[in-house]
Write an enzyme that holds these catalytic residues in place. Structure first.
Site, PDB file in Angstrom:
ATOM      1  N   GLU A   1      56.822  56.926 -13.223  1.00 15.76           N
ATOM      2  CA  GLU A   1      55.854  56.344 -12.323  1.00 15.76           C
ATOM      3  C   GLU A   1      54.860  55.412 -13.095  1.00 15.76           C
ATOM      4  O   GLU A   1      53.483  55.623 -12.659  1.00 15.76           O
ATOM      5  CB  GLU A   1      55.170  57.413 -11.642  1.00 15.76           C
ATOM      6  CG  GLU A   1      56.184  58.448 -10.689  1.00 15.76           C
ATOM      7  CD  GLU A   1      55.643  59.183  -9.878  1.00 15.76           C
ATOM      8  OE1 GLU A   1      54.524  59.518  -9.870  1.00 15.76           O
ATOM      9  OE2 GLU A   1      56.385  59.836  -9.177  1.00 15.76           O
TER      10      GLU A   1
ATOM     11  N   GLU B   1      65.587  61.661  -7.628  1.00 23.64           N
ATOM     12  CA  GLU B   1      64.881  62.565  -7.089  1.00 23.64           C
ATOM     13  C   GLU B   1      65.385  62.652  -5.293  1.00 23.64           C
ATOM     14  O   GLU B   1      64.318  62.541  -4.579  1.00 23.64           O
ATOM     15  CB  GLU B   1      63.274  62.547  -7.273  1.00 23.64           C
ATOM     16  CG  GLU B   1      63.314  62.452  -8.788  1.00 23.64           C
ATOM     17  CD  GLU B   1      61.651  62.583  -8.947  1.00 23.64           C
ATOM     18  OE1 GLU B   1      60.743  62.730  -8.071  1.00 23.64           O
ATOM     19  OE2 GLU B   1      61.295  62.374 -10.003  1.00 23.64           O
TER      20      GLU B   1
HETATM   21  C1  XIL Z   1      56.658  67.299  -7.528  1.00 19.57           C
HETATM   22  C2  XIL Z   1      57.317  68.693  -7.318  1.00 19.57           C
HETATM   23  O1  XIL Z   1      58.311  68.491  -6.493  1.00 19.57           O
HETATM   24  C3  XIL Z   1      56.163  69.448  -6.752  1.00 19.57           C
HETATM   25  O2  XIL Z   1      56.604  70.937  -6.781  1.00 19.57           O
HETATM   26  C4  XIL Z   1      54.889  69.248  -7.690  1.00 19.57           C
HETATM   27  O3  XIL Z   1      53.782  69.954  -6.959  1.00 19.57           O
HETATM   28  C5  XIL Z   1      54.389  67.865  -7.684  1.00 19.57           C
HETATM   29  O4  XIL Z   1      55.612  67.119  -8.315  1.00 19.57           O
HETATM   30  N1  XIL Z   1      57.924  62.469  -8.172  1.00 19.57           N
HETATM   31  C6  XIL Z   1      58.116  62.807  -9.460  1.00 19.57           C
HETATM   32  C7  XIL Z   1      58.463  64.693  -9.185  1.00 19.57           C
HETATM   33  O5  XIL Z   1      58.528  62.485 -10.595  1.00 19.57           O
HETATM   34  O6  XIL Z   1      58.205  65.133 -10.543  1.00 19.57           O
HETATM   35  C8  XIL Z   1      57.602  65.120  -8.242  1.00 19.57           C
HETATM   36  O7  XIL Z   1      57.946  66.382  -8.076  1.00 19.57           O
HETATM   37  C9  XIL Z   1      57.887  64.364  -7.280  1.00 19.57           C
HETATM   38  C10 XIL Z   1      57.480  63.039  -7.194  1.00 19.57           C
END
Ligand code: XIL
Length: 576
Positions: free
Chosen positions: A323, A443
């Site tokens: 990100e 994701e």
């Molecule tokens: C999220 C997790 O799913 C949650 O449990 C945590 O509280 C916050 O992070 N992008 C990403 C992930 O790269 O690491 C994130 O995961 C979701 C968005």
């Protein structure tokens, strides 16, 4: 395919459990052969005298025949006879999807936006809800649509578009039946089984502590890869300076190893989920937190060497930088980094280059990815993702051109059914493939947001299909097992994932299984192509596998050979 295929996947039941699919493959469906025509009609079956359809050479593979449809007039359809004894009613009973390959020729125009329709008899069983992109001309695409049931007893189906003229090819039509009561203790019914067959990672985000309960079983029976939802992030692995904690990650790795699963690592460098000793103001750091550039570079290097070093040989992919791009990008030819990041604020852009170099030094065998969200479509929809997709491309290309050890990009894909525009996403995979970079889905969660479960299933299938058909796309990962275990707020209402909260399979899961399965069947039967532009002589020399020369001198003769393998102009060709 030599002839149109109508593959009916029938399901037998005994004692509530599902037996293996019985596939009926109709090779010589309708007695249709090269040069034959199918009728082009309106939805009532009235023929159109200005339109035609002929079984002729596939424009991409002259040893394959496909139906070439030319229409002139709004809403005209190619009419395909159903197998003997079947009606619209019986063909759609217990079968809820249709899949086929579709190719728009250059004569149809570079792009086209309109509705696609499927009829069984006079019943419309599928229609695009509104005009949508029908894909780029000059490429075969695989379409899968959920269909409704037809109750009429007509013995034909019809496929076509709403455009006032059309020039396209259709091939490999299947009507697919799915049993929604699948038995996940039977490995041949799981997505993992077929993902293994096609050589792709199907991953899922998990947390430490999986047992042999429903959740644990759902994970290891259905997926072949895991990623830690949180346990390998900076705050979890280095909670205080130079004091490393691998307890959570190690538990997940042990679970994966005991079930012969792959592990992907997430994430070595991210502005979020950094411990307070790195950034007291957390994710949106716009102060230096007291660090000099050199101090923070040392911290990052030490972190990466320790974490990637600890998991060396156990983790096959790392999200090295997560990100790092700004949500709003200035144009399509550059990229802008996120400003609210302690790494970018203190170090500047070189934190990205350095992170990749250190990750490569720490684990030279791991594939290294640049991962981000709101990226996916190269053009089209949703428009707010297009600029950031180009920024990801521009940055990844810059890194690769500078010799930085980057293997590819991860598209997080936190999205919704309505926002998944498959042709636009496919283009992105193509573009990365063209510059020698991998592109993976890291994701995925897809909120229904009003869309039906079947529409969601179709979009999941489309995403898997993009992965299957791209050599640069080794993996697709969903962000959670089931709709109750998801970081999405109100996830039990939005239902973004593949399993229900009770771990029963959703349509989305079953369509993922089917898509991997279809592709594994296609791979087994894959004709060894002889591209027409590679050798377009019409004169051929043909041998059978016994080495006997056959009395066969043109491509047309070859198409009429019995099914089997032949040596045509020195190449092995499968005639189906
Ligand atoms: C999220 C997790 O799913 C949650 O449990 C945590 O509280 C916050 O992070 N992008 C990403 C992930 O790269 O690491 C994130 O995961 C979701 C968005």
């Amino acid at each position: 395919m030599r002839k149109i295929l109508l593959l009916f996947l029938c399901v037998l039941f005994y004692g509530g459990a599902q037996a293996a699919d019985v596939s009926l493959l109709l090779q010589n469906f309708g007695g249709f052969k090269a040069g034959d025509s199918l009728r082009v009609t309106d939805y009532l079956g009235n023929p159109s005298s200005y339109s035609s359809s002929v079984l002729e050479k596939d424009p991409k593979n002259s040893f394959n025949l496909a139906v070439h449809v030319k229409t002139s007039g709004e809403e005209l359809f190619v009419e395909i006879p159903l197998p003997d004894g079947m009606t619209s009613k019986t063909a759609t009973e217990g079968r809820d999807r249709i899949s086929f390959r579709f190719y728009r020729s250059a004569a149809d125009g570079a792009s086209r936006s309109c509705k696609f329709f499927v009829y069984f008899g006079t019943t419309k069983v599928y229609s695009d809800a509104s005009s949508v992109s029908q894909g780029t001309a000059g490429e075969w695409q695989t379409r899968t649509y959920s269909i409704t049931k037809a109750t009429n007893t007509k013995t034909v189906m019809r496929l076509g578009m709403s455009a006032s003229r059309g020039d396209y090819y259709i091939d490999d039509i299947k009507v697919i039946g799915i049993d929604y009561m699948y038995d996940y203790t039977d490995p041949t019914q799981t997505a993992r089984f077929y993902a293994d067959q096609v050589g792709k990672h199907l991953g899922v985000a998990v947390n430490p502590g999986l047992g042999n309960d429903r959740m644990g079983q759902t994970v290891y029976r259905n997926f072949n890869m895991v990623v830690c939802e949180n346990a390998m992030k900076f705050d979890a692995t280095e909670p205080s300076r130079n004091s490393f904690s691998y307890s959570g990650g190690d538990i997940v790795v042990a679970f994966a190893q005991s079930h012969k699963m792959f592990v992907r690592g997430h994430a070595l460098c991210w502005h979020s989920q950094v411990p307070s000793w790195v950034s007291s103001n957390g994710a949106s750091a716009t102060t230096d937190n007291g660090w000099t550039k050199q101090q923070l570079l040392d911290i990052l290097k030490n972190h990466i060497f320790n974490v990637a070093g600890h998991y060396r040989g156990k983790v096959i992919q790392w999200d090295v930088v997560n990100e790092c791009l700004d949500d709003n990008q200035p144009d399509m030819n550059s990229y802008k980094l996120r400003s609210g990041s302690v790494w970018n604020y203190v170090i500047g852009e070189e934190f990205i280059d350095s992170a990749f170099v250190w990750a490569h030094q720490a684990d030279p065998d791991a594939e290294l990815y640049l991962n981000d969200y709101n990226v996916g479509p190269w053009q089209g929809n949703p428009s707010w993702e297009v600029g950031k997709t180009h920024a990801l491309y521009n940055l990844a290309k810059r890194l690769k051109d500078d010799g930085i050890p980057i293997d590819g990009v991860g598209l997080q894909s936190h999205t919704s059914v309505g926002n998944v525009s498959l042709p636009d996403i496919k283009r992105t995979f193509d573009e990365f493939q063209n510059i020698g970079l991998k592109c993976i889905i890291t994701e995925l969660d897809m909120n229904q947001d009003g869309a039906s479960e079947t529409a969601q299933a179709d979009k999941y299938a489309g995403m898997v299909n993009i992965i299957n058909t791209h050599d640069n796309a080794p993996s697709i990962v969903v962000w959670g097992t089931d709709d109750a275990h998801s970081w999405i707020e109100d996830s039990e209402t939005k239902k973004p994932l593949l399993f229900n909260p009770d771990f029963s399979a959703k349509k989305a899961y079953l369509s993922v299984v089917q898509t991997f399965k279809d592709y594994s069947i296609l791979m087994e039967n894959k004709p060894i192509y002889m591209e027409s532009d590679e050798d377009d002589s019409d004169i051929v020399t043909v041998y059978n596998l016994m080495g006997q020369k056959l009395n066969c001198s043109t491509r047309g003769d070859v198409q009429n050979l019995p099914l089997g393998l032949y040596i045509v102009n020195g190449k092995k060709v499968l005639i189906r």
